[in-house]
Design a protein around this motif. Structure first.
Motif, short mmCIF file in Angstrom:
data_model
loop_
_atom_site.label_atom_id
_atom_site.label_comp_id
_atom_site.label_asym_id
_atom_site.label_seq_id
_atom_site.Cartn_x
_atom_site.Cartn_y
_atom_site.Cartn_z
N ALA A 1 58.65 51.08 30.37
CA ALA A 1 57.71 51.62 31.37
C ALA A 1 57.79 50.78 32.64
CB ALA A 1 56.30 51.64 30.81
N CYS B 1 49.26 57.65 41.85
CA CYS B 1 49.92 58.56 40.91
C CYS B 1 50.43 59.84 41.58
CB CYS B 1 48.98 58.96 39.78
SG CYS B 1 48.55 57.61 38.71
N SER C 1 59.26 52.02 36.18
CA SER C 1 58.32 51.95 37.30
C SER C 1 59.01 51.30 38.50
CB SER C 1 57.10 51.14 36.87
OG SER C 1 56.31 50.84 37.97
N ILE D 1 57.08 54.56 40.76
CA ILE D 1 55.83 55.20 40.34
C ILE D 1 55.17 54.26 39.32
CG2 ILE D 1 56.50 57.61 40.78
CD1 ILE D 1 57.30 57.90 37.86
N PRO D 2 53.83 54.30 39.20
CA PRO D 2 53.17 53.32 38.34
C PRO D 2 53.40 53.52 36.85
CG PRO D 2 51.55 54.81 39.31
CD PRO D 2 52.86 55.16 39.92
N ALA D 3 53.42 52.41 36.12
CA ALA D 3 53.45 52.45 34.65
C ALA D 3 52.02 52.28 34.19
CB ALA D 3 54.32 51.32 34.12
N CYS E 1 53.94 59.31 37.36
CA CYS E 1 53.66 58.02 36.71
C CYS E 1 54.30 58.03 35.32
CB CYS E 1 52.16 57.77 36.61
SG CYS E 1 51.32 58.94 35.57
#
Ligand code: ADP
Length: 190
Positions: free
Chosen positions: A23, A83, A27, A32-34, A87
């Motif tokens: 993850a 997000c 990311s 994009i966020p984990a 995500c």
């Protein structure tokens, strides 16, 4: 809320399969966020809140936190602006009821279903990795319970997702190998 135009990626697999590692790598590569629900819960415990104390008992038992709580946590997290291009969800959904809830959230926002990667790894390897990691809920008894709870839900989740954008990943390799596999699949997405 996640606004599409990117990927909503779900990582499934047993504890210790390397979902957290992947993850974080994805990311960094995809920007994009984990989102790790386990991490979010552990932070709540550390905060010393009343909810945190209840959650801590659940984590120590190896059981799952209620679907209702987890669904509310995820719905509010996906609404945050980081997000909007997607995500990576590490540790959610863990039950069919959570998977249905996620699909409903996405549908309401007119977004496509998630891309699901299911990490496959031998049980012996998983137990060895968890023993080495040494988190407070990585005690042998809790590990056994978490694996049992995972197996109880896994086949139903797999049934729920198979035939959709669902990919089985051999996760026994090095982190670089596994990332390579994931990125190759992602690059073939429409
Ligand atoms: P692992 O995958 O190594 O078991 P996680 O950090 O993902 O660890 O989760 C730790 C614990 O947090 C789980 O054993 C469970 O009690 C709780 N948890 C995390 N995500 C969820 C979820 N989606 N639903 C219910 N409980 C969860």
């Amino acid at each position: 809320m996640y606004a599409g135009g990117g990927n909503l990626i779900v990582l499934l697999g047993p504890p210790g399969a390397g979902k957290g590692t992947q993850a974080v790598r994805l990311s960094a590569t995809l920007g994009i966020p984990a989102i790790s629900t386990g991490e979010m819960l552990r932070r709540e415990c550390e905060s010393g809140s009343v909810l945190g104390k209840v959650v801590q008992d659940v984590l120590n038992s190896g059981q799952l936190v209620s679907d209702d709580l987890m669904n509310r946590v995820i719905a509010s997290r996906l609404r945050e602006c980081d997000c909007e291009n997607g995500c990576i969800l590490d540790g959610y959904p863990r039950t069919v009821s959570q998977a249905r809830f996620l699909d409903r959230l996405l549908k309401e926002a007119n977004l496509p279903r998630p891309i699901v990667f299911d990490f496959q790894v031998e049980t012996d390897e998983v137990v060895e990795r968890l023993n080495m990691r040494g988190r407070t809920d990585d005690k042998p008894r809790t590990i056994r319970e978490r694996l049992k709870v995972y197996r109880q839900n896994a086949s139903k989740l797999v049934r729920y997702y198979s035939g959709k954008q669902y990919y089985r990943i051999r996760a026994g390799g090095t982190p670089e190998e596994v990332s390579g596999t994931l990125l190759r699949i992602l690059s073939c997405q429409p």
